[in-house]
Design a protein around this motif. Structure first.
Motif, PDB file in Angstrom:
ATOM      1  N   MET A 229    -113.526  17.258  24.778  1.00  0.00           N
ATOM      2  CA  MET A 229    -114.467  16.412  24.035  1.00  0.00           C
ATOM      3  C   MET A 229    -115.888  16.813  24.405  1.00  0.00           C
ATOM      4  O   MET A 229    -116.139  17.367  25.471  1.00  0.00           O
ATOM      5  N   SER A 230    -116.799  16.512  23.477  1.00  0.00           N
ATOM      6  CA  SER A 230    -118.198  16.809  23.699  1.00  0.00           C
ATOM      7  C   SER A 230    -119.020  15.589  23.321  1.00  0.00           C
ATOM      8  O   SER A 230    -118.510  14.639  22.726  1.00  0.00           O
ATOM      9  N   TYR A 231    -120.307  15.628  23.661  1.00  0.00           N
ATOM     10  CA  TYR A 231    -121.111  14.423  23.599  1.00  0.00           C
ATOM     11  C   TYR A 231    -122.430  14.677  22.875  1.00  0.00           C
ATOM     12  O   TYR A 231    -123.106  15.669  23.123  1.00  0.00           O
ATOM     13  N   ARG A 232    -122.760  13.738  22.001  1.00  0.00           N
ATOM     14  CA  ARG A 232    -124.056  13.742  21.313  1.00  0.00           C
ATOM     15  C   ARG A 232    -124.612  12.339  21.426  1.00  0.00           C
ATOM     16  O   ARG A 232    -124.159  11.423  20.719  1.00  0.00           O
ATOM     17  N   GLY A 233    -125.547  12.133  22.333  1.00  0.00           N
ATOM     18  CA  GLY A 233    -126.048  10.783  22.572  1.00  0.00           C
ATOM     19  C   GLY A 233    -124.933   9.896  23.098  1.00  0.00           C
ATOM     20  O   GLY A 233    -124.260  10.245  24.068  1.00  0.00           O
TER      21      GLY A 233
END
Length: 316
Positions: A229-233
């Motif tokens: 998983m990755s994160y944007r804000g």
């Protein structure tokens, strides 16, 4: 949660509490056991729970050729320790002068004078001072002499295992690509960070746009395809991650390519953090583009399911 880079700027709220000293690389379940005891002692002495760590690790100055790749960067370490109830982290600059302090000098200057510690918590293999001459027995004598409470927390073993949970063990698992077992020993899934740069654009042409990740400053897992998983804000996206070359197109250079599922927008020139949940398969040469696309679709579906399973239990 506060981060300090030196001891001269310490507020009075960070002194006179419970202290532990160590590297805390990765922040695993053994570290969580120590942090729990630090929190307990801090409450008992009505002071803060503080972690004192070194930046960089002393071995990077003493024997740089033997320095292992780190599992966490400082800000990530602070975040993870904060989740365990720690009030402040001191990432103290490692200097030749610091490494020349004898165990007694280190104890008096750092622990007594600067930190005014009322309690300490360490593991049984703790060493400190020049040439690591101070050990737990040394620490016990100094704490007793200065009226400081001391707890020695035994290393953690998982049920059915005899080998301790440790940063070196986790590092080996990640280097082998076994991110799932590593995840079970960490307090949070293993995460890397890097900058998104322009790649060949081949993924977008295939319908699977990827972020090309460079300048990663922690250990990169073994080559392969991973679900993560990755994160944007505040938003988390399921992410299919490829580490390695693209042999179907004759490429040999290792790359880190991240496909954020259901993400729309540009990431070029931005920092990106990516966590690993499981390894799906080896890097493979496919007979043609259609076979590659079919496999990528399977990878994405498996990634989505893995991501949803993780979210439903919110742990490794």
């Amino acid at each position: 949660m506060q981060l300090y880079r030196d001891l001269d700027s310490l507020s009075t709220e960070i002194r006179s509490g419970a202290l532990t000293i160590g590297n805390f690389d990765g922040v695993h379940l053994g570290h969580a056991k120590i942090a729990q005891q630090v929190r307990k002692r801090a409450d008992e002495v009505a002071g803060p729970a503080v972690v004192f760590t070194f930046d960089p690790h002393p071995v990077r100055l003493l024997r740089p050729e033997l320095a292992p790749p780190p599992l966490t960067w400082t800000r990530r370490k602070v975040e993870l320790l904060g989740q365990l109830g720690i009030d402040a982290v001191i990432a103290y600059p490692t200097t030749p002068e610091l490494l020349q302090l004898t165990p007694d000098e280190f104890f008096q200057q750092i622990i007594v004078q600067k930190m005014a510690a009322k309690a300490m918590v360490e593991g049984p293999n703790f060493n400190f001072g020049k040439d690591r001459a101070g050990d737990v027995k040394t620490l016990e004598a100094l704490c007793l002499k200065n009226g400081i409470l001391l707890d020695i927390v035994e290393p953690l073993t998982r049920p059915g295992e005899t080998e301790y949970v440790s940063s070196s063990r986790i590092r080996k698992l990640i280097a082998q690509g076994n991110v799932q077992l590593a995840c079970e020993m960490l307090t949070q899934p293993y995460r890397i960070r890097g900058m998104v740069t322009h790649g060949a654009g081949r993924g977008a042409n295939l319908g699977f746009a990827t972020a090309n990740l460079e300048a990663v400053d922690t250990l990169v897992p073994e080559m392969g395809v991973y679900a993560g998983m990755s994160y944007r804000g505040d938003d988390a996206y399921a992410a299919a991650i490829n580490i390695g070359p693209n042999p179907t197109f004759g490429e040999k250079a290792r790359k880190i390519e991240v496909h954020l599922i259901d993400f729309q927008g540009s990431l070029y020139g931005e920092p990106l953090e990516v966590s690993f949940l499981s390894r799906l398969r080896d890097v493979t040469t496919f007979p043609d583009v259609d076979a590659l696309k079919n496999q990528l679709n399977q990878d994405i579906q498996t990634t989505i399911q893995t991501f949803q399973n993780y979210q439903s239990k919110t742990s490794c």
